[in-house]
Structure formats: C-alpha cells, structure tokens
Design a protein around this motif. Structure first.
Motif, PDB file in Angstrom:
ATOM      1  N   SER A 169       9.491  -2.700 -29.326  1.00  0.00           N
ATOM      2  CA  SER A 169       8.584  -3.291 -28.357  1.00  0.00           C
ATOM      3  C   SER A 169       8.595  -4.787 -28.627  1.00  0.00           C
ATOM      4  CB  SER A 169       7.168  -2.718 -28.494  1.00  0.00           C
ATOM      5  OG  SER A 169       6.322  -3.260 -27.489  1.00  0.00           O
TER       6      SER A 169
ATOM      7  N   CYS B  57       9.779  -8.862 -26.844  1.00  0.00           N
ATOM      8  CA  CYS B  57       9.735  -9.598 -25.584  1.00  0.00           C
ATOM      9  C   CYS B  57      11.032  -9.427 -24.792  1.00  0.00           C
ATOM     10  CB  CYS B  57       9.480 -11.077 -25.862  1.00  0.00           C
ATOM     11  SG  CYS B  57       9.217 -12.082 -24.368  1.00  0.00           S
ATOM     12  N   CYS B  58      10.932  -9.696 -23.486  1.00  0.00           N
ATOM     13  CA  CYS B  58      12.100  -9.611 -22.598  1.00  0.00           C
ATOM     14  C   CYS B  58      13.116 -10.714 -22.878  1.00  0.00           C
ATOM     15  CB  CYS B  58      11.659  -9.731 -21.139  1.00  0.00           C
ATOM     16  SG  CYS B  58      10.394  -8.569 -20.636  1.00  0.00           S
TER      17      CYS B  58
ATOM     18  N   ASN C  10      13.620   1.079 -25.371  1.00  0.00           N
ATOM     19  CA  ASN C  10      12.801  -0.109 -25.166  1.00  0.00           C
ATOM     20  C   ASN C  10      11.399   0.249 -24.674  1.00  0.00           C
ATOM     21  OD1 ASN C  10      11.978  -2.776 -24.823  1.00  0.00           O
ATOM     22  ND2 ASN C  10      12.792  -2.882 -22.751  1.00  0.00           N
TER      23      ASN C  10
ATOM     24  N   GLY D  51       7.688  -5.378 -23.143  1.00  0.00           N
ATOM     25  CA  GLY D  51       7.805  -6.249 -21.988  1.00  0.00           C
ATOM     26  C   GLY D  51       7.480  -7.671 -22.393  1.00  0.00           C
ATOM     27  N   LEU D  52       6.916  -8.456 -21.492  1.00  0.00           N
ATOM     28  CA  LEU D  52       6.622  -9.850 -21.772  1.00  0.00           C
ATOM     29  C   LEU D  52       5.773 -10.012 -23.039  1.00  0.00           C
ATOM     30  CD1 LEU D  52       5.815 -11.372 -18.247  1.00  0.00           C
ATOM     31  CD2 LEU D  52       7.876 -11.692 -19.628  1.00  0.00           C
TER      32      LEU D  52
ATOM     33  N   PHE E  28       4.412  -2.320 -22.900  1.00  0.00           N
ATOM     34  CA  PHE E  28       4.063  -1.980 -21.527  1.00  0.00           C
ATOM     35  C   PHE E  28       4.537  -0.587 -21.123  1.00  0.00           C
ATOM     36  CE2 PHE E  28       3.534  -6.617 -21.139  1.00  0.00           C
ATOM     37  CZ  PHE E  28       2.311  -6.653 -20.474  1.00  0.00           C
ATOM     38  N   ALA E  29       5.439   0.021 -21.873  1.00  0.00           N
ATOM     39  CA  ALA E  29       5.859   1.391 -21.548  1.00  0.00           C
ATOM     40  C   ALA E  29       4.712   2.372 -21.757  1.00  0.00           C
ATOM     41  CB  ALA E  29       7.067   1.794 -22.395  1.00  0.00           C
TER      42      ALA E  29
ATOM     43  N   SER F 146       6.138 -16.797 -22.096  1.00  0.00           N
ATOM     44  CA  SER F 146       5.015 -15.996 -21.629  1.00  0.00           C
ATOM     45  C   SER F 146       3.773 -16.244 -22.478  1.00  0.00           C
ATOM     46  CB  SER F 146       5.388 -14.510 -21.682  1.00  0.00           C
ATOM     47  OG  SER F 146       4.255 -13.690 -21.485  1.00  0.00           O
TER      48      SER F 146
ATOM     49  N   GLN G 119       2.657  -8.051 -15.525  1.00  0.00           N
ATOM     50  CA  GLN G 119       2.790  -8.121 -16.979  1.00  0.00           C
ATOM     51  C   GLN G 119       2.192  -9.417 -17.527  1.00  0.00           C
ATOM     52  OE1 GLN G 119       6.463  -7.248 -18.928  1.00  0.00           O
ATOM     53  NE2 GLN G 119       6.727  -5.277 -17.932  1.00  0.00           N
TER      54      GLN G 119
END
Length: 338
Positions: free
Chosen positions: A100, A102-103, A123, A126-127, A132-133, A184, A213
C-alpha cells in the motif's frame, strides 16, 4: 466473412472460453528462489538485486539520518526483512507480497526490490500510500495467498529528499526540475494549512469521483493540523502524520480481514524515502509485526530490524525535546540510560 458474422463468431468463442476448465498454474518462482534451510546466505542472494544499482553514499546517508533518524537504505531493509522472514518459513514460492504505497512511479522502487524476492505484488494503495483498496481489496488479496503460505504487507507514505538535503523535493530521471514528492501529501498539507491559518474555502469538489482519493487524503490529514502547525519542519513531520493515519486504517482493515490469513502475515509499515537516480532509496521502519493465522500479533519483529540506538540519543538527560520529538517512537523506546 461479413463483419456481423465475424463479431458473432468472436463473441461465441469468448463465451465458450469463459466456461472452459481453468488451467491450474504454478506460482512463478522469484529470481532468487529463497527457501527455508537454504545453504546460501540470504544476504548474499539479496545483494544480487542491488549489484547494478547505486552504492551507499556516506555523505548523503548522513543527510538522510539527520532528517530521518533510524532510516535504513533499501538494500539493508530488504536484506534484513527477507532474512528474518526466511526464518519463519517465507520463501519466494510460498509468499504473496502486498503493498500500500503511493501511485508515484518513485514508490515502485521499493516494490521492485521486494518483487525480485517474492514475485509480483498485490496493490492495495493509492494516493499518498493510503490503502484505498480497503476491506474488499484486502479480502481479494488474502484469497491469492498460496495454500499453506504467507503474506508480507508493506505500507506507508513516501517523501523525497533532494541531493542538497531539501525534504519534500527530489530529482527525477529525465526532468530538469527538482520536483515535489509526495505531491498528493504536500497538496493536502497546503489545504490543511489554509484551514488552520484561515481563508480556505470548503467545496463539494472533495466529494467528486474524479478526485475522490485526494479528497480523502485531505480529510484524513485534518486531525493533524495542530501537530503540523507546531512542527519545527513541516515537511519532515508530514510523512509521520500521514503514517499515523494510514497505520490506523491498515490495522482496522487487517483485523477485519484476519480470517483470510493462512500460515502467517507480516506487516511492515513505515515511511518510504525517495531520492535521486544516483542514490539508494531509504525506509524508516515504524512497525514490523508477525500475525498468526488467527490474526493475533504473535511477535513484534521491529527490534530485529532496527536494534541500533540513534547515536545522539544516548540517554534522557542528554536528549533535548526537539531532538527526541524527531525520533520515531520505536527508537525512543530503545533509548538506553548510561
């Protein structure tokens, strides 16, 4: 053949294939093939990953340590983590790596380093590295853990350090501009600063799907307004604040999905430090727990990963409050009295 007939034929073939017996594929072995009881030292195998990469830069390492006490470079992190987990039965063929992070493409470096040991990762992030999953993603990931196998979850925010030591900036390959990192996180920090300083306008844009996000990152950082406002260096404190929010979420997600754990799950949480193309990346470990198949924390492995004490934190009397506040909580625990 007419176009309409071709489309029907392709559609029928696709439908038929959906009901065809599934082929049972074997999990692809990692390039290092680390297995329990291997006579070749794990450290020697992991060195193969970093053989062609940047070497340790003593001068830059000092810069990193001054800003993030307790940080270890990726080579040491991967070597120690794999060595510790190999003792519990983790190998390249029985372990699923989940992350987990960052993008940002810079965050892929740590994944790539672990990928060469455990194979491709699932994965969850997210940001800014937030998971975020969520519960659904964790449940899907757990279902992919090899039978009678293990899982390693690596999570946390990231921050850049430029060659001159500037925190929150980093050099990127092919780009002349020394860029913001994490973009972000910095945007969320600026949003929060606008609220604490006054003048910020709250809009419904936070709820828009096209940027939900980032809206979530900004909401999840809100509790840390006073902390960041009073920080000696806001950019240094920012990833620690983000980590606290992410760790809270990850703990909740893992607890709710613990029935999916098979033999064991290791949680490695911390702050990822991205650097320029010619230096190693770093990681500040904040948590390294081993959970059994019941979801209980069977062992706190952090002392095995970072047993050293920060040199300038010799004892309580010699440590001023500002120095101690910059140290990760786990290193504060290990401060020894003279």
């Amino acid at each position: 053949m007419k176009l309409s007939s071709a489309i029907l034929l392709i559609g029928s073939l696709a439908s038929a294939s959906a009901f065809a017996p599934a082929r049972v594929a074997t999990r692809a072995p990692s390039s290092l093939n680390i297995v329990p009881g291997d006579k070749q030292d794990v450290a020697d195998k992991v060195k193969e990953i970093f053989a062609k990469g940047p070497k340790v830069d003593a001068a830059f390492d000092k810069i990193v340590q001054e800003r993030f006490p307790g940080a270890i470079n990726n080579q040491d992190l991967v070597t120690k983590t794999v060595d510790i987990l190999a003792g519990k039965g983790y190998s390249g063929s029985n372990t699923l790596l989940a992350t987990s992070l960052c993008c940002d493409e810079l965050a892929r470096q740590l994944e790539d380093d672990f990928n060469q040991v455990y194979g491709n990762n699932f994965n969850l992030g997210g940001l800014s590295g937030f998971p975020f999953a969520g519960n659904t993603g964790f449940g899907a990931m757990a279902a992919h853990i090899p039978d009678d196998g293990y899982c390693l979850v690596v999570y946390g925010p990231h921050v850049g350090i430029a060659a001159d030591g500037t925190v929150g900036k980093v050099e990127r390959s092919g780009i002349a501009l020394v860029d913001t990192c994490c973009g972000s996180a910095v945007a969320a920090s600026n949003y929060l600063k606008g609220i604490t300083d006054g003048g910020a306008v709250i809009t419904t844009k936070l709820q828009e799907f096209s940027d939900f996000q980032q809206g979530a990152v900004q909401e999840l950082i809100l509790p840390h307004g006073k902390r960041l406002a009073e920080a000696k260096d806001r950019m240094i404190e920012l990833p620690y604040a983000l980590y606290d929010s992410q760790d809270m979420l990850m703990r909740d997600i893992v607890t709710k999905g613990s029935n999916g754990i098979k033999r064991g799950l290791a949680l490695l949480g911390g702050i990822q430090i991205n650097t320029g193309p010619n230096t190693l990346d770093y990681f500040v470990p904040m948590r390294f727990d081993y959970m059994n198949y019941r979801g209980d924390v069977a062992e706190e492995m952090l002392p095995q990963l970072v047993p050293q004490v920060i040199p300038h934190l010799k004892n309580e009397e010699e440590t001023n409050s500002s120095e101690k506040s910059r140290a990760p909580w786990f290193l504060r625990k290990f401060v020894k009295s003279s």
